[in-house]
Design a protein around this motif. Structure first.
Motif, PDB file in Angstrom:
ATOM      1  N   ARG A   2      -5.050  -2.198   3.353  1.00 20.57           N
ATOM      2  CA  ARG A   2      -6.428  -1.813   3.109  1.00 20.57           C
ATOM      3  C   ARG A   2      -6.841  -2.166   1.677  1.00 20.57           C
ATOM      4  O   ARG A   2      -7.966  -2.548   1.409  1.00 20.57           O
ATOM      5  CB  ARG A   2      -6.584  -0.312   3.339  1.00 20.57           C
ATOM      6  CG  ARG A   2      -8.030   0.090   3.539  1.00 20.57           C
ATOM      7  CD  ARG A   2      -8.113   1.509   4.007  1.00 20.57           C
ATOM      8  NE  ARG A   2      -7.301   2.379   3.175  1.00 20.57           N
ATOM      9  CZ  ARG A   2      -7.047   3.633   3.497  1.00 20.57           C
ATOM     10  NH1 ARG A   2      -7.501   4.145   4.588  1.00 20.57           N
ATOM     11  NH2 ARG A   2      -6.314   4.388   2.706  1.00 20.57           N
ATOM     12  N   ARG A 181      18.613  -7.718   7.742  1.00 20.08           N
ATOM     13  CA  ARG A 181      17.887  -6.559   8.249  1.00 20.08           C
ATOM     14  C   ARG A 181      17.407  -5.626   7.151  1.00 20.08           C
ATOM     15  O   ARG A 181      16.400  -4.953   7.300  1.00 20.08           O
ATOM     16  CB  ARG A 181      18.765  -5.751   9.208  1.00 20.08           C
ATOM     17  CG  ARG A 181      19.105  -6.469  10.476  1.00 20.08           C
ATOM     18  CD  ARG A 181      17.876  -6.612  11.374  1.00 20.08           C
ATOM     19  NE  ARG A 181      18.276  -7.035  12.706  1.00 20.08           N
ATOM     20  CZ  ARG A 181      18.662  -6.190  13.648  1.00 20.08           C
ATOM     21  NH1 ARG A 181      18.658  -4.898  13.420  1.00 20.08           N
ATOM     22  NH2 ARG A 181      19.036  -6.622  14.826  1.00 20.08           N
ATOM     23  N   HIS A 182      18.162  -5.524   6.076  1.00 17.49           N
ATOM     24  CA  HIS A 182      17.787  -4.560   5.038  1.00 17.49           C
ATOM     25  C   HIS A 182      17.217  -5.243   3.797  1.00 17.49           C
ATOM     26  O   HIS A 182      16.166  -4.875   3.309  1.00 17.49           O
ATOM     27  CB  HIS A 182      18.991  -3.730   4.612  1.00 17.49           C
ATOM     28  CG  HIS A 182      19.429  -2.755   5.647  1.00 17.49           C
ATOM     29  ND1 HIS A 182      18.611  -1.777   6.146  1.00 17.49           N
ATOM     30  CD2 HIS A 182      20.603  -2.602   6.285  1.00 17.49           C
ATOM     31  CE1 HIS A 182      19.261  -1.062   7.037  1.00 17.49           C
ATOM     32  NE2 HIS A 182      20.477  -1.544   7.151  1.00 17.49           N
ATOM     33  N   PRO A 185      13.885  -8.053   4.261  1.00 16.45           N
ATOM     34  CA  PRO A 185      12.593  -7.393   4.538  1.00 16.45           C
ATOM     35  C   PRO A 185      12.070  -6.575   3.363  1.00 16.45           C
ATOM     36  O   PRO A 185      10.868  -6.498   3.147  1.00 16.45           O
ATOM     37  CB  PRO A 185      12.911  -6.475   5.720  1.00 16.45           C
ATOM     38  CG  PRO A 185      14.086  -7.074   6.366  1.00 16.45           C
ATOM     39  CD  PRO A 185      14.891  -7.721   5.283  1.00 16.45           C
ATOM     40  N   ASN A 186      12.962  -5.976   2.590  1.00 19.33           N
ATOM     41  CA  ASN A 186      12.509  -5.172   1.465  1.00 19.33           C
ATOM     42  C   ASN A 186      12.201  -6.001   0.220  1.00 19.33           C
ATOM     43  O   ASN A 186      11.551  -5.525  -0.697  1.00 19.33           O
ATOM     44  CB  ASN A 186      13.558  -4.117   1.115  1.00 19.33           C
ATOM     45  CG  ASN A 186      13.472  -2.922   2.033  1.00 19.33           C
ATOM     46  OD1 ASN A 186      12.503  -2.188   2.014  1.00 19.33           O
ATOM     47  ND2 ASN A 186      14.464  -2.762   2.889  1.00 19.33           N
ATOM     48  N   LYS A 272      -6.980   0.025 -10.376  1.00 15.99           N
ATOM     49  CA  LYS A 272      -8.208  -0.397 -11.052  1.00 15.99           C
ATOM     50  C   LYS A 272      -9.198   0.751 -11.120  1.00 15.99           C
ATOM     51  O   LYS A 272      -9.218   1.609 -10.279  1.00 15.99           O
ATOM     52  CB  LYS A 272      -8.816  -1.582 -10.309  1.00 15.99           C
ATOM     53  CG  LYS A 272      -8.043  -2.844 -10.664  1.00 15.99           C
ATOM     54  CD  LYS A 272      -8.773  -4.101 -10.229  1.00 15.99           C
ATOM     55  CE  LYS A 272      -7.976  -5.328 -10.641  1.00 15.99           C
ATOM     56  NZ  LYS A 272      -8.414  -6.491  -9.904  1.00 15.99           N
TER      57      LYS A 272
END
Lengths: 272, 516
Positions: A2, A181-182, A185-186, A272
């Motif tokens: 968002r 897997r760990h 992705p991070n 901001k």
């Protein structure tokens, strides 16, 4: 996510990129002329309803050529940097995860690669293997992975001491499992940002190479080689050089705006 | 009245959501008293302190009500490591406080800037040294010239207190000043704060989550929950005759150690207490690199010649202060670290639950993927996975409906239960619990400890329970090993350790327990 949509400049960049992609994908449907169709009678006609952006010195429709050039620019940008990403993530994660000699070896290799001025290295290699779209893609990819490798290595160095990695080890996870897997992705966030900036850089590099005649070969259109052709007729046909120049500017700007938006999104400290 | 707070409200606006951190509280701080403000995390105690100090952020924060202060208060924060500037000498930082105080009493037109570093004179330094002496720091001159990283946690907190009293405050706000310190250090700091209160004739607003500390220091107590004060009164009154259910619940949870002996011991039928892990002469040291070229190497012996046996179906409590090597020992036993010498013998499967529920779960995985990580690695079928998932979630008291949520959507206690479920999913016989409740609030602590006890009974698990909290260990353990500087200084049955400790260090540890 968002937060990214709240960043108006990033949304602006993303919409331009989306528009370019649509233009590139539907190029055959959109373009009124074959980009390589020569019509000497219409050479260097000014922008008009018949030729939206005018024609070049051989009478080819500039609008059609620009659209097809966008196709090539995006293709080279995305695939070349995609290749750089794959190599960078692969080597960087191995270096960061295993550490020790493996790390030293990979990172020193990256340092050596970084010692060469990139553009001249590309020029030299192209001079040897010959210019083509495929070669340009591969070479930009092979010379652009070092930054990615450093980024992901740094991320993984800090991630690998987290407890969930220890817990995973205790569950007999393989190195491959832990990395894919760990860790990746991070750690992928900064790489994504770097990818977007990288595409901007690769499009510039491609334009530069084509301008020098070492990238996309005529009669195939590229913003770079349209510019080069336009240079010769600058005195009589300003549009031949103006529009591809603007196209490069806007595209690179769009990718940079999106990249900055992504970076701000991923860095929670910038409020901001 | 030194401080009067009337109908204080502090609301934070976060993405169209209003969080009522403090929701209409009234209290007053009298002269020469210690007022304890106690509550769980998120109850609004720190926000109250910050609003008294006018340290709240201006944006997104709405404050109403009245705060009337007599004089400027001083504050001591929880984390002395981040409260001090790492690039300035400790002495210089205290000098600054001394100068600010002079400036304030000077109250003239001379600006802060002009008075600063160049105005630093011998008298300022003397005053600082004097302050350091007041906070009973050993060797004030050395501390004056040290950088914060060269100090121990206790020394840093003493330096912070020196800085606070440099301002000659009428009252001091102490926000969890001992939470990050070891128990034996904690006792000294509490002692110091009480002493200073007497000597300097000031009051203290003491914020803590620990009723043991309240019992030791406070005269009056306020209990906070969800931004409101639920109960307040004289300490003795609150501790012995709490009126509100919430206070009772808090006190029950906090006093778990005291109830241990009255609880019936658990049935030991069917367990034949043979040893399940044998640790022999275990040694582990870590190199410390020094110098620019990292050539000089020093070794820190984290675990020194440790031998022990762990009995099946029992709980071994491993207590010690930070740096005593208890976590290293745990990691050696499960094989996350390689020992320098010695051996760990066990045929049974071991799993571990870590202290920090925030770093022990992969933030990008769904709860079900975290719990099923072990089975996934061992490659079992989808139907079986589903069965395991339902089974372990039930055992760990987790809701099956939450299986698609991500870790950040769970509370600390729930996260810790997810970590337990993940461990249970591979059917371990032994669980290493490395400070599993240290980061949780007392009520949640008790819940989790009871869950662990039930699981042990149900699945006849063997636990190695690592903790710095003696009361928690007393509640959980059958045998207790006390670690000090890498060695086990005492190992015996729980009752013997707690009732008749032999080693002087064990005695010191036990004497630092603050009970209710």
């Amino acid at each position: 996510m968002r937060k990214l949509f709240q960043n108006k400049l990033a949304v602006f960049g993303a919409s331009i990129i989306l528009l370019l992609m649509l233009l590139a994908i539907f190029a055959p449907q959109i373009t009124p002329y074959d980009p390589t169709y020569i019509n000497i009678k219409d050479a260097l006609s000014t922008p008009s309803m018949k030729h939206l952006l005018g024609t070049d010195s051989l009478g080819r429709d500039l609008f059609s050529r620009m659209i097809y050039a966008a196709r090539i620019a995006l293709l080279i940008g995305l695939i070349a940097v995609g290749l750089a990403c794959v190599i960078g993530v692969f080597l960087g994660s191995i270096a960061g995860y295993f550490g020790g000699k493996m790390d030293s070896f990979i990172m020193r290799f990256a340092d050596i690669m970084l010692c060469f001025p990139r553009f001249f290295l590309i020029l030299a290699v192209i001079a040897v293997v010959g210019p083509s779209i495929f070669n340009v893609m591969v070479i930009i990819g092979l010379t652009g992975w070092m930054g990615m490798a450093r980024l992901i290595r740094a991320e993984i160095l800090s991630l690998k001491t987290r407890d969930y990695i220890s817990a995973s080890k205790m569950l007999d996870a393989s190195h491959f499992f832990i990395i894919t897997r760990h860790l990746i992705p991070n750690a992928i966030g900064p790489v994504l940002v770097s990818f977007v900036f990288g595409v901007a850089g690769a499009i510039l590099t491609e334009a530069g190479l084509s301008f020098l005649g070492l990238g996309v070969q005529p009669p195939n259109p590229s913003w770079g080689n349209i510019l080069m052709e336009g240079k010769a007729v600058l005195g009589v046909g300003w549009w031949v050089i103006l529009f591809p120049g603007l196209a490069i500017l806007i595209t690179v700007l769009a990718f940079n705006l999106l990249g900055e938006g992504l970076r701000d999104m991923l860095n929670p400290r910038i409020e901001k | 009245m030194l401080l009067t707070v009337k109908n204080l409200k502090v609301h934070f606006k976060h993405e169209n959501e209003v969080v009522k951190a403090v929701d209409g509280i009234d209290f007053a701080l009298n002269e020469n008293e210690v007022l304890g403000l106690v509550g769980e995390s998120g109850s609004g105690k720190t926000v109250t302190a910050l609003s008294i100090m006018k340290l709240l952020p201006e944006r997104g924060c709405f404050q109403s009500g009245e705060i009337i202060c007599e004089g400027k208060p001083a504050i001591v924060f929880q984390e002395p490591a981040t409260s001090l500037n790492p690039v300035l000498r400790v002495g210089e930082q205290i000098d600054e406080a001394v100068l600010v105080n002079r400036l304030r009493s000077f109250n003239s037109t001379c600006t802060h800037k002009g008075y600063r570093l160049n105005g630093k004179s011998q008298t300022v330094q003397n005053e600082t040294l004097n302050l350091l002496e007041k906070v009973k720091i050993s060797d004030p001159e050395r501390i004056y010239d040290s950088y914060p990283h060269m100090l121990s946690g206790g020394e840093r907190q003493r330096a912070m207190i020196a800085m606070a009293i440099a301002l000659n405050p009428k009252f001091l706000i102490a926000d969890e000043p001992t939470t990050s310190l070891d128990v034996t250090i904690q006792a000294g700091i509490l002692e110091l704060i009480l002493g200073l209160k007497k000597d300097l004739d000031m009051s203290v607003l003491f914020i803590t989550h620990d009723f043991g500390i309240i019992n030791k220091v406070a005269d009056r107590v306020l209990v906070m929950k969800d931004g409101k004060i639920v109960e307040g009164g004289e300490k003795r009154e609150i501790l012995s005759r709490p009126k509100q259910d919430y206070t009772k619940q808090l006190l029950d949870a906090a006093s778990l150690g005291a109830k241990t002996y009255s609880r019936p011991r658990r049935s030991e039928i069917g367990l034949n207490h043979k040893s399940i892990i044998t640790v022999k002469n275990l040694n582990k040291s870590f190199p410390v690199e020094k110098g620019i070229f990292k050539k000089e190497k020093e070794k820190i012996q984290a675990v020194r010649n440790i031998s022990l046996q762990i009995k099946e179906g029992k709980t071994l409590g491993l207590v010690g202060e930070s740096g005593s090597g208890k976590t290293t020992l745990g990691k050696l036993i499960i094989g996350l670290l390689e020992p320098d010498s010695g051996s760990v013998g066990t045929q049974k499967s071991i799993q571990i639950v870590f202290q920090d529920p925030y770093s022990s779960l992969d933030p990008r995985m769904k709860m079900q993927d975290i719990v099923l990580e072990g089975p996934t690695i061992h490659g079992i079928s989808k139907d079986e996975k589903e069965k395991v998932l339902r089974d372990v979630l039930f055992k760990a008291h987790l809701n099956y409906k939450d299986r698609l949520k991500y870790p950040h959507q769970f509370s600390g206690g729930q996260r810790q239960r997810i970590a337990i479920a993940r461990a249970l999913a591979v059917n371990p016989r032994i669980l290493i619990l490395d400070e599993p409740v240290s980061s949780l609030d007392v009520i949640i602590q008790l819940e989790l400890l009871n869950l662990l006890k039930d699981l042990q009974k149900e699945l006849s698990l063997t636990y190695i329970f690592i903790s710095h909290d003696l009361r928690v260990v007393e509640y959980m353990a059958d045998d207790v090993a006390v670690m000090y500087k890498g060695e086990i200084v005492e190992l015996a049955g729980r009752d013997q350790i707690y009732r008749a400790p032999k080693h002087p260090y064990t005695k010191r540890l036990l004497s630092s327990i603050l009970s209710i």
